[in-house]
Design an enzyme around this catalytic site. Structure first.
Site, PDB file in Angstrom:
ATOM      1  N   SER A  61       4.103   0.725  -3.528  1.00  0.00           N
ATOM      2  CA  SER A  61       5.423   1.369  -3.435  1.00  0.00           C
ATOM      3  C   SER A  61       5.376   2.763  -4.089  1.00  0.00           C
ATOM      4  CB  SER A  61       6.478   0.499  -4.142  1.00  0.00           C
ATOM      5  OG  SER A  61       6.311   0.606  -5.541  1.00  0.00           O
ATOM      6  N   ASN A  62       6.349   3.610  -3.720  1.00  0.00           N
ATOM      7  CA  ASN A  62       6.341   4.974  -4.255  1.00  0.00           C
ATOM      8  C   ASN A  62       6.575   5.001  -5.762  1.00  0.00           C
ATOM      9  OD1 ASN A  62       5.876   5.598  -1.631  1.00  0.00           O
ATOM     10  ND2 ASN A  62       7.433   7.201  -1.493  1.00  0.00           N
ATOM     11  N   GLU A  63       7.278   3.979  -6.270  1.00  0.00           N
ATOM     12  CA  GLU A  63       7.443   3.916  -7.742  1.00  0.00           C
ATOM     13  C   GLU A  63       6.074   3.700  -8.390  1.00  0.00           C
ATOM     14  OE1 GLU A  63       9.277   2.075  -5.616  1.00  0.00           O
ATOM     15  OE2 GLU A  63      11.219   3.051  -5.818  1.00  0.00           O
TER      16      GLU A  63
ATOM     17  N   GLN B  92      -4.863  -7.418   6.753  1.00  0.00           N
ATOM     18  CA  GLN B  92      -5.131  -7.300   5.306  1.00  0.00           C
ATOM     19  C   GLN B  92      -4.355  -8.361   4.525  1.00  0.00           C
ATOM     20  OE1 GLN B  92      -3.332  -3.834   3.563  1.00  0.00           O
ATOM     21  NE2 GLN B  92      -4.678  -3.831   1.782  1.00  0.00           N
TER      22      GLN B  92
ATOM     23  N   GLU C  76      -6.696   3.298   1.655  1.00  0.00           N
ATOM     24  CA  GLU C  76      -5.455   2.952   2.353  1.00  0.00           C
ATOM     25  C   GLU C  76      -4.460   4.102   2.263  1.00  0.00           C
ATOM     26  OE1 GLU C  76      -3.767  -0.670   0.862  1.00  0.00           O
ATOM     27  OE2 GLU C  76      -2.126  -0.658   2.301  1.00  0.00           O
TER      28      GLU C  76
END
Ligand SMILES: Cc1cc2nc3c(=O)[nH]c(=O)nc-3n(C[C@H](O)[C@H](O)[C@H](O)COP(=O)(O)OP(=O)(O)OC[C@H]3O[C@@H](n4cnc5c(N)ncnc54)[C@H](O)[C@@H]3O)c2cc1C
Length: 407
Positions: free
Chosen positions: A392-394, A140, A259
Site C-alpha cells: 500500500s502507499n502508506e 502470486q 513488482e
C-alpha cells in the site's frame, strides 16, 4: 539522455533528461511496430476498460514473444534482447500509450526474476521457456487474511514428508488465480522461528494439484480479478522449492522491488490524459467548453504537471539504473505518484462526464458520445486498488522515511 555531456564536472552537475538521437530512433521503431502489430480488437477492449480474458492476455504476449520482445530484461541466453533500462522504459511507455494490454507480470517479471537469481539450472530450464512462450500463466500467492502489509506473519504451512511438502492454509487477493496454471507462494516451513521473517520458504505450486480450491472475490466494479485460494493437504514436490528452505524472505524482498518497478504506468496515463483533455473540450458547461472553465483547467493543469514531474523523476531514476545501481527506495516514490495520478485521472474524467458517468454499461455504448463512458464509473471504483496492491502507499511512505530520509 545524451551520453556526451561535455566534461566530467558537467556530467556531475547536469542531468540531461532528453532522449539521445539513438533513443529517439529506437522509440520511433517501437512505435511503428506496435502500431502495425497490436490487434485493433484488443486495443479497443483496453481503451474501453473492458476486462480481459486469458486469451486476450496471451494474444499480445505471444505476438511479442514471436518478435523477441517479450522479456527484454532477461539474460540473452534465456531470450532477453540486450535492451538497456532506457530502451525497456521506452518500449513499455510506447505500448501503454498505444493501448496495448499491460503484460501480466507474475510469470514474466516476478517469477522469472526469482528463478534467474535463485533458481537451480533444472528449474530455469523447466520454467523459463514456458513463461517466455506464454505456455504457463502464473499468479502470486503472498497475501493472506491478516497478513498483507505485515506479510511476514503469514501462516500457510508446508510440512516436509519424504519427497513432498504438504501445504495447508489460505491465500487472498490472488490476482488472476482463476486463469493461472501455477502459483508461486510464500509458506511457513518453521512454525516457531525466533523472528517471523525466518522459517518462510518460496514454493512453486501447480494449480491443478489436488486439494486447491479457487473462490472468486468480486471487486466494487463487479469484475472478477482477484480470488481466495485454499490449500488442503496439497502435495508439492521438494524440487519446487526455490532457494533454501526457511530462506524465502530473502526471495520475497528481492521480488517486491521488481513488482514495484512496473506500477508507474506513465505511457498509459499519458494516453488517458490526452483522452480526458479531448473529451473535456467537447463537454459544455455554461455555454463554454469545460476546458475553458478556470477551476477545471486548474485541475487539468495540475494533473498534467504531476505527470510531467513523474516522467522526469522516472528518467532521473533510469539514468541512475543505467549507471548500474540497483533500484532502491525511489521505486516507492514512483509507485506512490504513479498510482495517485492514475486515480486522479479517473476522478477528473468522472467530473468531466458529469451525469453521463452514470450509464454504468447499461446503455448500448453505440449511443454514447464516447465508448469509454460505459466503463467509467466501474473504472473509477476499480482504480481504488492501485494505492493498495504491490504494497500500500502508506507502506511505501514508511519505506521512503526509513531508507531515503533515514527516519
Ligand atoms: C486488487 C488487488 C490485487 C491484489 N493482488 C494480489 C496478488 O496477486 N497476490 C498477493 O499476494 N496479494 C495481492 N494483493 C494484496 C495486497 O498486496 C494487500 O492488499 C496489501 O499488501 C495490503 O494488505 P491488506 O489488504 O492485508 O491490508 P492491511 O495490511 O490490513 O492494511 C490496512 C490499512 O492499514 C494501513 N497500514 C497497515 N500497516 C501500516 C503501517 N505499518 N503503517 C502505516 N499504515 C499501515 C495500510 O496501508 C492500509 O491502508 C492485492 C490487493 C488488491 C487490492
Amino acid at each position: 539522455m545524451d551520453d556526451n555531456a561535455s566534461t566530467p564536472a558537467a556530467k556531475l552537475l547536469l542531468l540531461d533528461l532528453d532522449y539521445s538521437a539513438g533513443e529517439r530512433a529506437f522509440r520511433d521503431e517501437v512505435r511503428a511496430w506496435v502500431d502495425a502489430n497490436l490487434p485493433n480488437a484488443l486495443r479497443d477492449k483496453v481503451v474501453r476498460y473492458e476486462h480481459l480474458t486469458r486469451d486476450d492476455h496471451l494474444c499480445w504476449h505471444r505476438i511479442l514473444a514471436d518478435k523477441g520482445w517479450i522479456a527484454p530484461g532477461w539474460p540473452v541466453e534465456w531470450g532477453g534482447n540486450g535492451w538497456n533500462v532506457v530502451q525497456r522504459y521506452i518500449f513499455e511507455e510506447e505500448c501503454g500509450y498505444a493501448g496495448a494490454p499491460s503484460l501480466v507480470p507474475f510469470g514474466l517479471t516476478m517469477c522469472a526474476a526469482v528463478l534467474l537469481k535463485f533458481g537451480t539450472d533444472a528449474q530455469k530450464r523447466r520454467f523459463l521457456p514456458r513463461i517466455y512462450r506464454g505456455d504457463d500463466f502464473w499468479c502470486q500467492g503472498y497475501s493472506e487474511p491478516n497478513s498483507g502489509s505485515d506479510l511476514a506473519s503469514l501462516r500457510t504451512s508446508a510440512v516436509r514428508k519424504g519427497g513432498h511438502y504438504v501445504v495447508n492454509g489460505q491465500k487472498i487477493w490472488t490476482t488472476l488465480a482463476h486463469m493461472a496454471d501455477w502459483i508461486f507462494c510464500l509458506v511457513r516451513t518453521d512454525a516457531s522461528p525466533e523472528r517471523k521473517q525466518e522459517g518462510i520458504s518460496f514454493l512453486l505450486i501447480d494449480m491443478r494439484s489436488p486439494g486447491i480450491t479457487v473462490r472468486p472475490l468480486i471487486l466494487m466494479d463487479g469484475g472478477h480479478e482477484v480470488n481466495e485460494v485454499f490449500f488442503d493437504d496439497v502435495e508439492v514436490p521438494v524440487d519446487n522449492l526455490v532457494h533454501e528452505e526457511n530462506k524465502g524472505w530473502t526471495v520475497a524482498k528481492y521480488l517486491l522491488g521488481h513488482e514495484r518497478l512496473n506500477t508507474a504506468r506513465i505511457g498509459t496515463s499519458k494516453r488517458e490524459l490526452e483522452h480526458l483533455t479531448t473529451f473535456a473540450a467537447r463537454q459544455v458547461k455554461d455555454g463554454r467548453p469545460l476546458t475553458d472553465d478556470p477551476r477545471f483547467r486548474d485541475k487539468l493543469s495540475r494533473l498534467a504537471i504531476e505527470l510531467m514531474a513523474l516522467e522526469i523523476t522516472n528518467l532521473r531514476f533510469l539514468d541512475r539504473l543505467r549507471g548500474g545501481r540497483a533500484p532502491g527506495a525511489e521505486v516507492s516514490m514512483l509507485k506512490i505518484k504513479g498510482t495517485e495520478i492514475q486515480q486522479m485521472l479517473t476522478e477528473l474524467m468522472l467530473e468531466a462526464a458529469g451525469p453521463q458517468a452514470q450509464v454504468i454499461g447499461s446503455v448500448d455504448d453505440r449511443d454514447l458520445d464516447d465508448p469509454a463512458l460505459a466503463a467509467l464509473a466501474p473504472r473509477y471504483c476499480n482504480m481504488r486498488k492501485t494505492t493498495i496492491y504491490a504494497g500500500s502507499n502508506e507502506i511505501q511512505r514508511n519505506i521512503i522515511a526509513k531508507h531515503a530520509l533515514g527516519l
